[in-house]
Motif scaffolding. Sequence first.
Motif, PDB file in Angstrom:
ATOM      1  N   TYR A  25       3.317   2.101  -6.453  1.00 16.63           N
ATOM      2  CA  TYR A  25       2.779   2.096  -5.186  1.00 16.63           C
ATOM      3  C   TYR A  25       3.991   2.070  -4.111  1.00 16.63           C
ATOM      4  CZ  TYR A  25       3.823  -2.882  -5.150  1.00 16.63           C
ATOM      5  OH  TYR A  25       4.516  -4.183  -5.003  1.00 16.63           O
ATOM      6  N   LEU A  28       4.791   5.356  -2.328  1.00 15.90           N
ATOM      7  CA  LEU A  28       4.047   5.881  -1.263  1.00 15.90           C
ATOM      8  C   LEU A  28       4.695   5.475   0.001  1.00 15.90           C
ATOM      9  CD1 LEU A  28       0.563   5.034  -2.591  1.00 15.90           C
ATOM     10  CD2 LEU A  28       1.533   7.128  -2.589  1.00 15.90           C
ATOM     11  N   VAL A  32       0.974   4.835   4.362  1.00 13.28           N
ATOM     12  CA  VAL A  32      -0.403   4.926   3.556  1.00 13.28           C
ATOM     13  C   VAL A  32      -0.527   3.398   2.869  1.00 13.28           C
ATOM     14  CG1 VAL A  32      -0.829   6.198   1.402  1.00 13.28           C
ATOM     15  CG2 VAL A  32       0.535   7.616   3.176  1.00 13.28           C
ATOM     16  N   ARG A  33       0.534   2.763   2.525  1.00 18.30           N
ATOM     17  CA  ARG A  33       0.276   1.539   1.770  1.00 18.30           C
ATOM     18  C   ARG A  33      -0.425   0.765   2.640  1.00 18.30           C
ATOM     19  NH1 ARG A  33       5.913   2.028   0.023  1.00 18.30           N
ATOM     20  NH2 ARG A  33       6.109  -0.026   1.529  1.00 18.30           N
ATOM     21  N   ALA A  35      -2.543   1.563   4.928  1.00 19.09           N
ATOM     22  CA  ALA A  35      -3.856   2.009   5.260  1.00 19.09           C
ATOM     23  C   ALA A  35      -4.837   1.539   3.967  1.00 19.09           C
ATOM     24  CB  ALA A  35      -3.786   3.360   5.487  1.00 19.09           C
ATOM     25  N   ALA A  36      -4.079   1.528   2.977  1.00 19.42           N
ATOM     26  CA  ALA A  36      -4.705   1.513   1.455  1.00 19.42           C
ATOM     27  C   ALA A  36      -5.136  -0.006   1.633  1.00 19.42           C
ATOM     28  CB  ALA A  36      -4.020   1.755   0.404  1.00 19.42           C
ATOM     29  N   ALA A  37      -4.234  -0.694   1.964  1.00 11.34           N
ATOM     30  CA  ALA A  37      -4.407  -2.182   1.839  1.00 11.34           C
ATOM     31  C   ALA A  37      -5.542  -2.822   2.974  1.00 11.34           C
ATOM     32  CB  ALA A  37      -2.793  -3.102   2.417  1.00 11.34           C
ATOM     33  N   SER A  39      -8.007  -0.897   3.728  1.00  9.71           N
ATOM     34  CA  SER A  39      -9.127  -0.154   3.229  1.00  9.71           C
ATOM     35  C   SER A  39      -9.795  -0.841   2.298  1.00  9.71           C
ATOM     36  CB  SER A  39      -8.930   1.133   2.806  1.00  9.71           C
ATOM     37  OG  SER A  39      -8.426   1.989   3.833  1.00  9.71           O
ATOM     38  N   VAL A  40      -8.920  -1.405   1.299  1.00 10.45           N
ATOM     39  CA  VAL A  40      -9.470  -2.566   0.655  1.00 10.45           C
ATOM     40  C   VAL A  40     -10.167  -3.714   0.892  1.00 10.45           C
ATOM     41  CG1 VAL A  40      -8.851  -4.189  -1.645  1.00 10.45           C
ATOM     42  CG2 VAL A  40      -7.889  -1.490  -1.438  1.00 10.45           C
TER      43      VAL A  40
END
Length: 368
Positions: A25, A28, A32-33, A35-37, A39-40
């Motif tokens: 991870y 990335l 992006v990291r 946004a992913a955090a 989102s989760v």
Amino acid sequence: MSVERPSGGPPAGPSGGPPDHRRPYLMLPPAVRQAAAWSVAVILLITVGSLVVFALVELRAATVPFVLALLGASLLYPVVPWMVRRGVSRGLAAGLTCVLLVAAVAGVIVLLVNSLVHSAPQIAGSLPAAGRRLAEWLGPFGAKVEHALANAKGETNSLVSTLTNGVLSGLGLLTQLITGAVLALALVFFFLRDGHRTGDSIRAHLPGRGAETVVACAERAFEAMAGFMRGTTLIALIDAGFITVGLLALGVPGAPGLGALVFMGAYIPFVGAFLSGTVAVLVALADGGLGTALWALGVVLTVQMIEGNILQPIIQSRTVELHPATIMVAVVAGSGIAGILGALLAVPVCAAGMGVISVLRGLGSDPG
């Protein structure tokens, strides 16, 4: 001549360079990291919220009386300390307050039902007449309004007939309503009698700092609900009284029933006031013409302006202030989940939630 990489070793880097020891991870980009955090986190929050709402809806036979009992207790809680200071035991004070609550609710229901029963024929008969007037003035659009208002009377009569013919088949619903009312009244009694021990009970089961946080959140939520209930009830009485007097002065038929609609609609912000005010103006239009309708509209708008600019800032100044957009979303969401009852309970529950959030934000910004 080639050099074989030992099996099980780290992968070689690009172009045969040194191996990349970073976790996947970390490869990335930072955006992006993040946004992913987020989102989760959002997915988890929505999932937990959906499960909580689903559980509350499925257990509505218990949760609805519980929320109603909290609202009733928040409205009447100051009565018990007042009696205790005058030598009445806390249990007896809670019992007398519950008796007062039953008498008040029964009296309000009798007055509202009596006003609506006597005024409903006049109101229902005036709606088609108002539709005909609008059809003459507005053309095709008015014709659609006339059709909707004409159907409103038929649907009302059909609903009354259905309810009348289905009394025996509705005994199960009646039993549920009685059971829920008895449960809510019993919970009100226990909340009034033992509410002052809630903080000690929480501290006995939770560790120090966590217990104080829970106690602060509970107190703030209860204060927000109490402020909403007391303020809304007082404002509803004032609005209904002034509008009823104004409609009586204009000679509008069914004025007491229209005042009762205004009182009940005050507990559903925006939507209730709009609907009850619209019905009052339409009845005035059908009975007295455009002039009477404009005067009735002036009465309704004047009362609403006094409420929004004077009464609410003074009466509800100590409650949690909710943005109008938040209130509208809460009402729509509550009505979608539990119909009219959900719309009634949405705003006080939302106020309690905002009270809890305010406490947590204060703790989060406190460096200590």
